[in-house]
Scaffold this active site. Structure first.
Site, PDB file in Angstrom:
ATOM      1  N   HIS A  78      12.110  -1.440  -7.210  1.00 51.87           N
ATOM      2  CA  HIS A  78      11.615   0.005  -7.677  1.00 51.87           C
ATOM      3  C   HIS A  78      11.577  -0.199  -9.156  1.00 51.87           C
ATOM      4  O   HIS A  78      12.417  -0.471  -9.746  1.00 51.87           O
ATOM      5  CB  HIS A  78      12.664   1.035  -7.455  1.00 51.87           C
ATOM      6  CG  HIS A  78      12.305   2.439  -7.741  1.00 51.87           C
ATOM      7  ND1 HIS A  78      11.256   3.309  -7.120  1.00 51.87           N
ATOM      8  CD2 HIS A  78      12.437   3.137  -8.807  1.00 51.87           C
ATOM      9  CE1 HIS A  78      10.804   4.187  -7.583  1.00 51.87           C
ATOM     10  NE2 HIS A  78      11.798   4.277  -8.868  1.00 51.87           N
ATOM     11  N   THR A 106      17.252   1.961   2.680  1.00 59.03           N
ATOM     12  CA  THR A 106      18.089   2.687   3.769  1.00 59.03           C
ATOM     13  C   THR A 106      16.917   3.677   4.206  1.00 59.03           C
ATOM     14  O   THR A 106      15.916   3.717   3.445  1.00 59.03           O
ATOM     15  CB  THR A 106      19.188   3.127   3.136  1.00 59.03           C
ATOM     16  OG1 THR A 106      18.816   3.943   1.916  1.00 59.03           O
ATOM     17  CG2 THR A 106      20.208   2.353   2.858  1.00 59.03           C
ATOM     18  N   GLU A 115      16.989   6.563   3.146  1.00 60.86           N
ATOM     19  CA  GLU A 115      16.625   7.412   1.879  1.00 60.86           C
ATOM     20  C   GLU A 115      15.903   6.882   1.032  1.00 60.86           C
ATOM     21  O   GLU A 115      16.163   5.581   0.510  1.00 60.86           O
ATOM     22  CB  GLU A 115      17.947   7.986   1.580  1.00 60.86           C
ATOM     23  CG  GLU A 115      17.991   9.350   0.582  1.00 60.86           C
ATOM     24  CD  GLU A 115      19.389   9.625  -0.154  1.00 60.86           C
ATOM     25  OE1 GLU A 115      19.216  10.229  -0.984  1.00 60.86           O
ATOM     26  OE2 GLU A 115      20.479   9.266   0.516  1.00 60.86           O
TER      27      GLU A 115
HETATM   28  C1  GRF Z   1       5.616  -2.731  -8.829  1.00 64.35           C
HETATM   29  O1  GRF Z   1       5.919  -2.148 -10.148  1.00 64.35           O
HETATM   30  C2  GRF Z   1       6.965  -2.492  -7.944  1.00 64.35           C
HETATM   31  O2  GRF Z   1       8.175  -2.071  -8.644  1.00 64.35           O
HETATM   32  C3  GRF Z   1       6.374  -1.182  -7.198  1.00 64.35           C
HETATM   33  O3  GRF Z   1       4.896  -1.278  -6.975  1.00 64.35           O
HETATM   34  C4  GRF Z   1       4.603  -2.078  -8.012  1.00 64.35           C
HETATM   35  C5  GRF Z   1       3.804  -3.319  -7.232  1.00 64.35           C
HETATM   36  O4  GRF Z   1       3.023  -4.273  -8.046  1.00 64.35           O
HETATM   37  N1  GRF Z   1       7.056  -0.935  -5.901  1.00 64.35           N
HETATM   38  P1  GRF Z   1       2.824  -5.696  -7.547  1.00 64.35           P
HETATM   39  O5  GRF Z   1       1.764  -5.448  -6.320  1.00 64.35           O
HETATM   40  O6  GRF Z   1       4.006  -6.421  -7.165  1.00 64.35           O
HETATM   41  O7  GRF Z   1       2.008  -6.211  -8.596  1.00 64.35           O
END
Ligand code: GRF
EC number: 2.1.2.2
Length: 208
Positions: free
Chosen positions: A115, A147, A149
């Site tokens: 994230h 999870t 959530e």
């Molecule tokens: C990344 O910033 C990731 O944290 C988020 O979506 C983006 C995906 O980028 N979940 P990529 O497809 O890995 O370049």
């Protein structure tokens, strides 16, 4: 890619660019890496990451999320694709879908997400702009177990980056993304090497 004895089989789910996926593929090429990437799956047919995976010689699969009569039916089909590949670990890397509780429980303790924020701050979307708007001095990224959530599972690792006064969403996201690539490979390696345990929603790392 043929199965390599002793290496955990990892499937990566993507919806777009796939730069985290690429970082994980790159890390998997190290001879002592405890995992191999066995499958890259996408819900978007023209996801750039699918082409990158194909070029790297990795098996890919695609299933459009539309027209299955709902999330549960779709996730059941995706689950069947992943089970068919006999994966040990599932990694969400920019997979822009909320998965069902059934899907989550099938991979409990074996599914990771990255994230682009320091959880529990800024769950959900548009994290970089929201961090700028909030005026935080530090921002970053988090790898956590999935999870049911959203963006709330046990945290494996995080990286923080400074926020500068002249930052834009673009400059900040690039600084964070560089860290994402580093910590995602580290966290996956720890999971694949059985170095992680979860107790009371906290993750403990075994040394070695
Ligand atoms: C990344 O910033 C990731 O944290 C988020 O979506 C983006 C995906 O980028 N979940 P990529 O497809 O890995 O370049």
């Amino acid at each position: 890619m043929p199965d390599v004895k002793g290496k955990k089989k990892v499937g990566i789910l993507i919806s777009g660019r796939g730069s985290n996926m690429e970082a994980l593929i790159k890390a998997s090429h190290r001879p002592d890496c405890p995992y191999q990437i066995s499958l890259v799956f996408s819900n978007i047919e023209d996801a750039l990451g699918l082409k990158t995976a194909e070029k790297a010689g990795i098996k890919t699969a695609f299933l459009d999320h539309r027209g299955h009569g709902g999330r549960a039916a779709y996730d059941k089909k995706v689950l069947a694709i992943l089970q068919e590949a006999e994966l040990d670990i599932v990694v969400l890397a920019g997979y822009m879908r909320i998965v069902t509780p059934e899907f989550v429980s099938a991979w409990e303790g074996r599914m990771l997400n990255i994230h682009p924020a320091l959880l529990p701050s800024f769950t959900g979307l548009d994290t970089h702009q929201r961090a700028l708007d909030a005026g935080v001095r530090w921002h970053g990224c988090t790898v956590h177990f999935v999870t049911s959530e959203l963006d709330a599972g046990p945290i494996i690792t995080q990286a923080a980056v400074p926020v500068f006064e002249d930052d834009t969403e673009d400059s900040l996201s690039k600084r964070v993304l560089k860290e994402e690539h580093r910590i995602y490979a580290e966290a996956l390696e720890d999971l694949a090497a059985d170095r992680l345990t979860i107790k009371d929603n906290r993750v403990f790392h075994k040394k070695g």
